[in-house]
Design an enzyme around this catalytic site. Structure first.
Site, short mmCIF file in Angstrom:
data_model
loop_
_atom_site.label_atom_id
_atom_site.label_comp_id
_atom_site.label_asym_id
_atom_site.label_seq_id
_atom_site.Cartn_x
_atom_site.Cartn_y
_atom_site.Cartn_z
N GLU A 67 13.61 -14.40 0.24
CA GLU A 67 14.09 -15.66 1.01
C GLU A 67 13.35 -16.59 0.92
O GLU A 67 13.57 -17.66 1.52
CB GLU A 67 14.04 -14.87 2.44
CG GLU A 67 15.13 -13.72 2.74
CD GLU A 67 14.85 -13.01 4.09
OE1 GLU A 67 14.01 -13.82 4.87
OE2 GLU A 67 15.52 -12.02 4.41
N ASP B 103 0.81 -1.16 0.01
CA ASP B 103 0.06 0.09 -0.03
C ASP B 103 0.72 1.25 0.07
O ASP B 103 1.88 1.21 0.89
CB ASP B 103 -0.86 -0.13 1.27
CG ASP B 103 -1.84 1.19 1.60
OD1 ASP B 103 -2.81 1.32 0.70
OD2 ASP B 103 -1.54 1.93 2.15
C1 NOJ Z 1 -4.40 3.32 -0.74
C2 NOJ Z 1 -5.58 2.22 -0.33
O1 NOJ Z 1 -5.65 1.64 -1.70
C3 NOJ Z 1 -6.68 3.45 0.27
O2 NOJ Z 1 -7.70 2.50 0.29
C4 NOJ Z 1 -6.20 3.73 1.47
O3 NOJ Z 1 -7.16 4.67 2.01
C5 NOJ Z 1 -4.98 4.39 1.56
N1 NOJ Z 1 -3.99 3.83 0.58
C6 NOJ Z 1 -4.31 4.82 2.66
O4 NOJ Z 1 -3.59 3.50 3.30
#
Ligand code: NOJ
Length: 527
Positions: A256, A201
């Site tokens: 790994e 993310d």
């Molecule tokens: C991207 C994620 O896809 C989204 O849903 C989220 O709100 C933000 N990153 C923060 O983690």
């Protein structure tokens, strides 16, 4: 590519767990629910699932605010449920990827609780704490996603902490080696349990300039059109060189556990910078998301030019990827309309590279309007008009109460339009959107050339055309991105062929000779 690995040949399906299937009747999807519906995915013909976060979380950002990276939130089930899901998926030949949220934790994570408690706490430096400037303003001019200062004042210890998203999502300090190791260990925890990889993310905002230099204004900013944070050029707090180095270290951790695990990453950067995340000699992220189709003008010449530009920008050995939708973006069928959503599906599943399919795209689901006062996504409040509930509504499995999704009350409405697009209603109809996806996915498996070479073809107007080459090929893909009839002058594949799949299935099997006529909104694969 005969020696391509599973994630190169395969199709990845994003599951938004809250909305896939609810097994316990609380109205929120869960892991046993996903397990119960795995057969849908194998029947459909995808190769892997990526689950949006299932970890313990206060759910301020529906799981993207993690309070424990090595467990499962009770709303989704237990660790044993996740183990059972991975085992059941593997028995069916499906891989399982988890979402990994390294940039920030929840403010309820014990690390932040300790960090926030006192300036002397050993975990203080696990997050980014700074004194105000002499004028008592924030330490730099950096903006967070919703457009105000990225620094949040914390009265308790009289310092600011840095956060790009919600106040309750403080950024971890990735310059701290202890943070790095603790977070790498969370990857190892899941890899050892058999998870096949991760979607990372918000990777680009992982590290910030250590001197906190101010960002310059963005001269190209269009007020009212662009997101408010874009009024600055985020050169000092986004896409820092240290982030690319850390991406390579994440990759080493994953390696790994063998060479068949994979890292996907959310970037949202311009093409030329995004491809840098493949890393020198492919040592970085294998699948840095290519988000172009989420926002591209739906116009054949522009898309053809982008495909060329993207493929040309890839470093040697890098594998392309394509995305039409996700849980943060209005659904493709709402953006393009139902007819072109079918053409888009054919594009997604026949372009060179790994397609990532968002749950419900295979049904042609549309955004469900959610009135402002019923919105659950915090963004709906913080950035009016940008709420993401509409694309996160539950999967309709059948036309019964709860849409076959839940025996309770769904956490978000299923929506009348989407209810009519339920799986049961489409499953036996090859002409349906679901039927189209299944036929395209079946063809990808049966025809190695569809994951092989790529040759763009010259075409006019609204037509986008290319060849996929390799064993059993070539295959011609011709897509009419407009509503009117179109003609493709190039007689391919050489010697003609048959329509193997059409977005309008009354044509399947038809012989194609020296040229090809396409109806409006029609796409065909000829082989
Ligand atoms: C991207 C994620 O896809 C989204 O849903 C989220 O709100 C933000 N990153 C923060 O983690």
């Amino acid at each position: 590519m005969a020696d391509a690995t599973w994630w190169q040949r395969g199709v990845i399906y994003q599951i938004y767990p809250r909305s896939f299937m609810d097994a316990d009747g609380d109205g929120v999807g869960d892991l046993p629910g996903i397990l119960a519906r795995l057969d849908h995915l194998t029947w459909l013909g995808v190769d892997a699932v990526w689950l949006s976060p299932v970890h313990p979380s206060p759910m301020d950002d529906f799981g993207y605010d993690v309070s424990d990276y090595t467990d499962v939130d009770p709303v989704f089930g237990t660790l044993a449920d996740l183990d059972a899901l991975v085992a059941a998926a593997h028995r069916r030949g499906l891989r399982v990827l988890l979402d990994w949220v390294p940039n920030h934790t929840s403010d309820r994570h014990p690390w932040f609780q300790a960090s926030r408690a006192s300036r002397d706490d050993p975990r203080r430096d696990w997050y980014i704490w700074r004194d105000p400037r002499p004028d008592s303003g924030p330490p730099s001019n950096w903006l967070r996603y919703i457009g105000d200062s990225a620094w949040c004042w914390d009265e308790r210890t009289g310092q600011f902490y840095y956060r790009v998203f919600l106040d309750s999502q403080p950024d971890l300090n990735w310059r701290n080696p202890q943070v790095q190791e603790a977070m790498f260990d969370t990857l190892r925890f899941w890899l050892a349990r058999g998870v096949d990889g991760f979607r990372i993310d918000a990777l680009i905002v992982l590290v910030e300039d250590d001197r906190l230099r101010d960002n310059p204004p963005n001269p190209g900013y269009r007020p009212g059109q662009d997101l408010p944070y874009l009024r600055e050029l985020s050169i000092w707090n986004v896409d820092r060189p240290e982030t690319r180095e850390l991406a390579a270290r994440m990759r080493k951790v994953v390696d790994e556990f063998g060479d068949d695990r994979v890292l996907l990453a959310e970037l949202g950067l311009p093409l030329e910078t995004a491809v840098a995340y493949y890393g020198p000699d492919g040592s970085g992220i294998q699948v840095p998301f290519n988000f172009e189709l989420l926002t591209a003008a739906w116009e054949a010449r522009g898309i053809a030019a982008y495909v060329d530009r993207y493929l040309a920008a890839l470093p040697a050995g890098a594998w392309p990827n394509w995305v039409l939708g996700n849980h943060d973006t209005p659904r493709v069928a709402s953006r393009l309309g139902p007819a072109q959503a079918r053409v888009a599906a054919m594009l997604l599943l026949t372009l060179p590279g790994t397609p990532i399919l968002y749950q419900g795209e295979e049904l042609g689901l549309v955004d469900v309007p959610i009135p402002a006062e019923q919105a659950l996504d915090p963004l709906a409040r913080l950035l009016p008009g940008r709420g993401r509930d509409p694309e996160r509504t539950p999967m309709p499995w059948d036309a019964g109460p709860g849409a076959g999704f839940t025996t309770g009350r769904p956490w978000l409405p299923v929506g009348e339009d989407n209810l009519a697009r339920n799986v049961a209603a489409q499953r036996d109809d090859p002409a349906s959107m679901l039927g189209l996806h299944r036929r395209l996915l079946g063809l990808r498996r049966a025809a190695p050339a569809l994951t092989g070479g790529y040759e763009p073809l010259e075409a006019d107007g609204d037509v986008l055309a290319y060849l996929r080459t390799g064993p059993g090929g070539p295959y011609l893909v011709a897509l009419n991105l407009g509503p009117g009839p179109a003609h493709l002058a190039v007689p391919t594949p050489p010697g003609g062929g048959r329509v193997l799949v059409s977005t309008r299935p009354d044509r399947d099997g038809e012989e194609v000779g020296a040229s090809l006529e396409l109806r409006g909104d029609e796409g065909v694969v000829v082989g």
